[in-house]
Enzyme design. Structure first.
Site, mmCIF file in Angstrom:
data_model
loop_
_atom_site.group_PDB
_atom_site.id
_atom_site.type_symbol
_atom_site.label_atom_id
_atom_site.label_comp_id
_atom_site.label_asym_id
_atom_site.label_seq_id
_atom_site.Cartn_x
_atom_site.Cartn_y
_atom_site.Cartn_z
ATOM 1 N N GLU A 89 42.395 44.967 44.897
ATOM 2 C CA GLU A 89 43.162 45.418 43.735
ATOM 3 C C GLU A 89 43.544 46.880 43.877
ATOM 4 O OE1 GLU A 89 40.938 46.710 40.073
ATOM 5 O OE2 GLU A 89 39.567 45.124 40.743
ATOM 6 N N CYS A 133 38.823 41.942 40.534
ATOM 7 C CA CYS A 133 37.745 41.751 41.512
ATOM 8 C C CYS A 133 37.681 40.342 42.085
ATOM 9 C CB CYS A 133 36.403 42.084 40.860
ATOM 10 S SG CYS A 133 36.323 43.749 40.161
ATOM 11 N N HIS A 181 29.060 38.615 40.800
ATOM 12 C CA HIS A 181 29.882 39.820 40.846
ATOM 13 C C HIS A 181 29.150 40.886 40.051
ATOM 14 C CE1 HIS A 181 32.995 42.729 40.471
ATOM 15 N NE2 HIS A 181 33.107 42.535 39.169
#
Length: 474
Positions: free
Chosen positions: A88, A122, A270
């Site tokens: 990103e 993400c 994550h």
């Protein structure tokens, strides 16, 4: 490999991680920022935060990790048939990071490489990984390896979000006969009408559960800045609700009445910050309690959750009493299943797209082959905006497969230890200088090359046409 190779046990053959060679201590940052002691180290669960100076960017991070992966595993550039990057960190609205990486392949003459960049906060690394696996199991697979790269520079403006930054890149070599696969066998019953008999048959499933929706929890609308716009409370609620949705769907897709959190030997999340991971682990135990059909067994398994049994699960995201009870009753399980996955997250910070796979790397570093053989690893991927998926990985029962992979990661603890700690004032000055020079052309980096480890790619210059040139430290 050849196109006639048996494409069984598709998964991760090799994995490499790169992180910057400098960091700031979160305890010192607490004092520098004038916040209460423990706010970052205990409240967020973070110990150190890696960061880039002006010699490193998303291109250099990815160049470094790809070169190291292929060199370390003696893989020729002509052996790669697909390369996809999840990131990103956008420094060009048209040209992809993947095309920058193609300079590594030029000497080999290999330009026949599918794949491009994939972007959604993400989540991009997971999308790239899914695409690589799908390619290898499709009619278009040409017998070569796939390479998945996830990399980002996570940086925030001064304030409460800054200590949740980080930077790094991970590269994964995908192929058949892997030590870590996406397959998990399940036993089904099938009625064979032709022979009028009932038989059991064993197939390999690849259960994945996904949840996506439109929400503004974290986004980057200002293209003149690398800083995101964040709504912290909504972001936490989105993360936890996505976790709920993915877990419930995953259990349904397993098509077994007795699916539970016990099916996973380890679980990677994550990791925006480590404390959220611990709360998320506890949240899965809450899901297990609410979703399990045998309520008497659930009460026995999670006695601390019994007082909350009549609550609506979707209305409990900020129920502090339930959260504390869940963290308490899941503490032992968390320490066994997920704590070993948090080394990189705690020592480097949030790397965005590589974050989940930094958890996998941490697990492989912290566990020996014997404790991993045949084990199932749950994976939860989240990207704001939002996109999320839950899937599992299966470790081979063959020690001969997993031991070389573990050996290749054996240098990570010493690499983390060998980094240079910079004082918070210098860290702040470096980030301020990067903010002031963001998107400038021409630009000549000023940071010394001495801080870079051998074999690291670095930015030489940005010319007046915004073209970036890179070198590699011998």
């Amino acid at each position: 490999m050849s196109s006639n190779s048996n494409c069984g046990d598709v998964g991760i053959l090799a994995i490499e991680i790169y992180f910057p060679n400098q960091y700031v201590e979160q305890s010192e940052l607490e004092e520098h920022d004038g916040v209460s002691k423990g706010k970052y180290t205990i409240g967020l669960g973070q110990q150190k935060m890696g960061f880039c100076n002006d010699r490193e960017d998303i291109h250099s991070l990815c160049l470094t990790v790809v070169q190291r992966l292929l060199e370390k595993n003696n893989i020729g550039y002509g052996e790669i048939g697909r390369l996809e990057v999840g990131t990103e960190t956008i420094i060009d609205k048209s040209k992809s990071v993947k095309t920058v990486l193609m300079q590594l392949f030029k000497p080999s003459g290999n330009t026949d490489i599918e794949g491009i960049d994939t972007t959604n906060a993400c989540y991009g690394g997971t999308a790239a990984l899914f695409n690589a696996v799908n390619w290898m199991q499709s009619q278009f697979w040409d017998g070569r390896y796939a390479l998945v790269v996830a990399g980002d520079v996570a940086v925030y403006p001064p304030g409460p979000a800054r200590p949740t930054g980080g930077a790094g890149a991970i590269a994964m070599l995908i192929g058949p006969n892997a030590p870590i696969t996406f397959n998990r066998g399940r036993l089904f019953s099938k009625w064979l009408i032709v022979f009028n008999i009932s038989k059991n048959y064993y197939v390999f499933s690849q259960v994945r559960a996904t949840h996506m929706e439109h929400v503004y929890d974290f986004y980057k609308p200002d293209l003149s800045s690398e800083f995101p716009t964040v709504d912290g409370k909504i972001s936490i609620e989105c993360y936890l609700s996505a976790l709920d949705c993915c877990y419930e769907r995953y259990c349904k897709k397993e098509n077994r009445p007795d699916v539970s959190f016990d099916d996973f030997d380890y679980f990677c999340f994550h990791s925006p910050y480590c404390k959220l991971v611990q709360k998320s682990f506890a949240r899965l135990c809450v899901n297990d309690y609410f979703l399990h059909s045998d309520k008497e067994q659930s009460d026995s398994k999670y006695p601390d959750l019994v007082p909350f049994k009549n609550l609506n699960l979707k209305e409990t995201y900020f129920n502090r009493e339930l959260e504390q009870a869940a963290v308490k009753c899941s503490k032992t399980l968390f320490e066994a299943k997920t704590q070993p996955t948090l080394m990189v997250a705690s020592m480097v910070g949030n790397m965005y797209t590589p974050s989940l796979y930094g958890g996998l790397v941490s697990l492989l570093v912290n566990k020996n082959a014997e404790s991993l053989l045949g084990k199932r690893i749950g994976m939860f991927s989240y990207g704001s905006g939002l996109a999320s998926s839950m899937f599992s990985l299966q470790v081979s029962k063959d020690a001969g497969r997993i031991e070389p992979l573990l050996a290749s990661l054996g240098d990570i603890p010493s690499r983390l230890e060998a980094r240079t700690a910079l004082p918070p004032a210098e860290f702040t000055a470096i980030l301020k200088a990067k903010e002031d020079s963001y998107n400038k052309a021409p630009y000549q980096p000023t940071a010394s090359l001495d801080a870079l480890t051998s074999g690291t790619y670095y930015l030489i210059e940005v010319d007046s046409q915004y073209r970036r040139t890179y070198g590699r430290r011998p």
